[in-house]
Design an enzyme around this catalytic site. Structure first.
Site, PDB file in Angstrom:
ATOM      1  CG  HIS A   1      -5.258  -2.486  -0.417  1.00 21.26           C
ATOM      2  ND1 HIS A   1      -4.723  -1.785  -1.465  1.00 21.26           N
ATOM      3  CD2 HIS A   1      -4.726  -1.953   0.713  1.00 21.26           C
ATOM      4  CE1 HIS A   1      -3.898  -0.849  -0.998  1.00 21.26           C
ATOM      5  NE2 HIS A   1      -3.884  -0.939   0.323  1.00 21.26           N
TER       6      HIS A   1
ATOM      7  CG  ASP B   1      -5.711  -1.659  -4.583  1.00 17.04           C
ATOM      8  OD1 ASP B   1      -4.855  -2.411  -4.099  1.00 17.04           O
ATOM      9  OD2 ASP B   1      -6.176  -0.664  -3.981  1.00 17.04           O
TER      10      ASP B   1
ATOM     11  CB  SER C   1      -0.976  -0.043   1.178  1.00 17.90           C
ATOM     12  OG  SER C   1      -1.960   0.951   1.059  1.00 17.90           O
TER      13      SER C   1
END
Length: 383
Positions: free
Chosen positions: A335, A268, A172
């Site tokens: 994610h 995502d 991330s």
């Protein structure tokens, strides 16, 4: 703009998907404070290290923790008090090592016996910020770039300087950090060391949202300005466009020389929630049920998701047109994947008959230039 509850929900889901993991203690770098390398609240940087063994003792993997950004004074003040430690090493819980950080050969065949490091994230700028002045009213320090340097220097002093192989990865915002700091990381090592970077879910795309605008761009404008990040973004990029656009990998990566392998879903979930269908882009919440549960998506909404996938793949052209860059882009609705079982075993996430772990390993060791994209299952799905 950023939905913190959505981020925490995603993190919870990720932890529930981890079949096994290991506990590793936190190391605090007290000496970094004297260099001004501190978290948002002025506390020292931190990392977790699980030492390598066997033929992996001279190899190092540094994985950067994710956790979004803070874009206003109020946002950063809140961040430094969060009990997940994303703004203060005083509040950091230990994070488990799994997936790409696992010490088990069956889960992490290429890196299981390396020295594996969890670089803890506590600055809110993907380790790009550097402002000399301290906000004494709110006790805020914007020193992410110095924190990155301090942690890497510490690791070099305890053995990483002798690495034969070194990999910088992250999830991330940590994945974005592994892109933006990739050349800097390379610079710590002699030319004889193989150094590469693998961002996971860090390829945040500059694409239009549901309203047809680039609303998320305003958020990055504020992050880069508040943290003084421009000086730590690729200079070739910032000399050609406004600095905040260089926070986007599609604009920064043409100016990064170190090999990079992008791990990302074309769907995502963080980007669907916060870029495509943010509150600002969807104020009436027409996309809310769909983004929370794919079974609730109408045909029109599924078509819009496919358009988002097309836009995302378009933003990846900088990868597909490079001989040193690889990628593993599936259509899992999730994610961060390198710390999940998707990394090593889920058949639904294989590309070209390879798991994510195999694709990354083959590319890292120059066995082949792996650039896998799932063009068979084009709809988003749960893996």
């Amino acid at each position: 703009m950023i939905n913190l509850s959505a981020i925490f929900t995603i993190c919870l889901i990720l932890f529930l998907n981890i079949e096994s993991s290991e506990e590793v203690g936190i190391t605090i770098i007290e000496s970094a404070v004297a260099k001004g390398a501190v978290c948002l609240d002025g506390s020292p940087p931190a990392y977790q290290l699980d030492k390598g063994f066997g033929d992996g003792v001279n190899n190092w993997l540094v994985h950067i923790q994710g956790g979004g950004w803070c874009h206003t004074i109020e946002d950063c003040v809140y961040r430094k008090t969060m009990d997940n430690g994303l703004g203060s090493s005083k509040l950091m819980p230990e994070l488990y090592f799994s997936g790409i950080l696992s010490n088990k050969a069956d889960q992490n065949p290429n890196f299981y016996n390396w020295n594996r490091v969890y670089m803890r994230y506590c600055d809110g700028s993907s380790f790009t910020g550097d402002v000399d002045e301290v906000d004494t009213v709110n006790n805020l320090y914007f020193r992410g770039a110095r924190v990155f340097d301090a942690i890497v220097e510490e690791l070099m002093s305890i053995g990483m300087k002798d690495a034969q192989n070194a990999l910088l990865s992250g999830c991330s915002a940590g994945g974005l950090a592994s892109i933006l700091n990739c050349d800097k990381f390379r610079g710590f090592f002699p030319s004889s060391t193989r150094v590469k970077c693998v961002p996971d879910a860090g390829y945040f795309a500059h694409v239009k949202d549901l309203s047809g605008e680039y609303r998320f761009e305003q958020y990055y404008d504020k992050v880069v300005t508040l943290h003084g990040s421009a000086k730590n973004l690729p200079s070739g990029c910032t000399s050609n466009m406004k600095a905040s656009l260089c926070f986007y990998p599609q604009y920064a990566m043409p100016y990064i020389n170190t090999p990079i392998f992008v791990v990302n879903s074309a769907y995502d979930t963080w980007q669907v929630f916060n870029i495509l269908a943010s509150y600002e882009a969807d104020p009436n919440g027409e996309f809310t049920k769909c983004k929370n549960d794919l079974k609730e998506c109408s045909a029109t909404q599924r078509q819009r998701l496919q358009e988002f996938r097309s836009d995302f793949l378009g933003a990846l052209s900088v990868v597909t047109n490079s001989s040193t860059k690889g990628m593993f882009v599936n259509t899992c609705y999730t994610h961060c994947e390198t710390d999940q079982t998707i990394w090593f075993e889920k058949p639904t996430s294989k590309l070209e008959d390879k798991t994510m772990a195999e694709g990354v390993g083959d590319w890292f060791y120059d066995k082949n230039m792996f650039q896998g994209v799932d063009n068979q299952q084009v709809d988003p799905h749960y893996c």
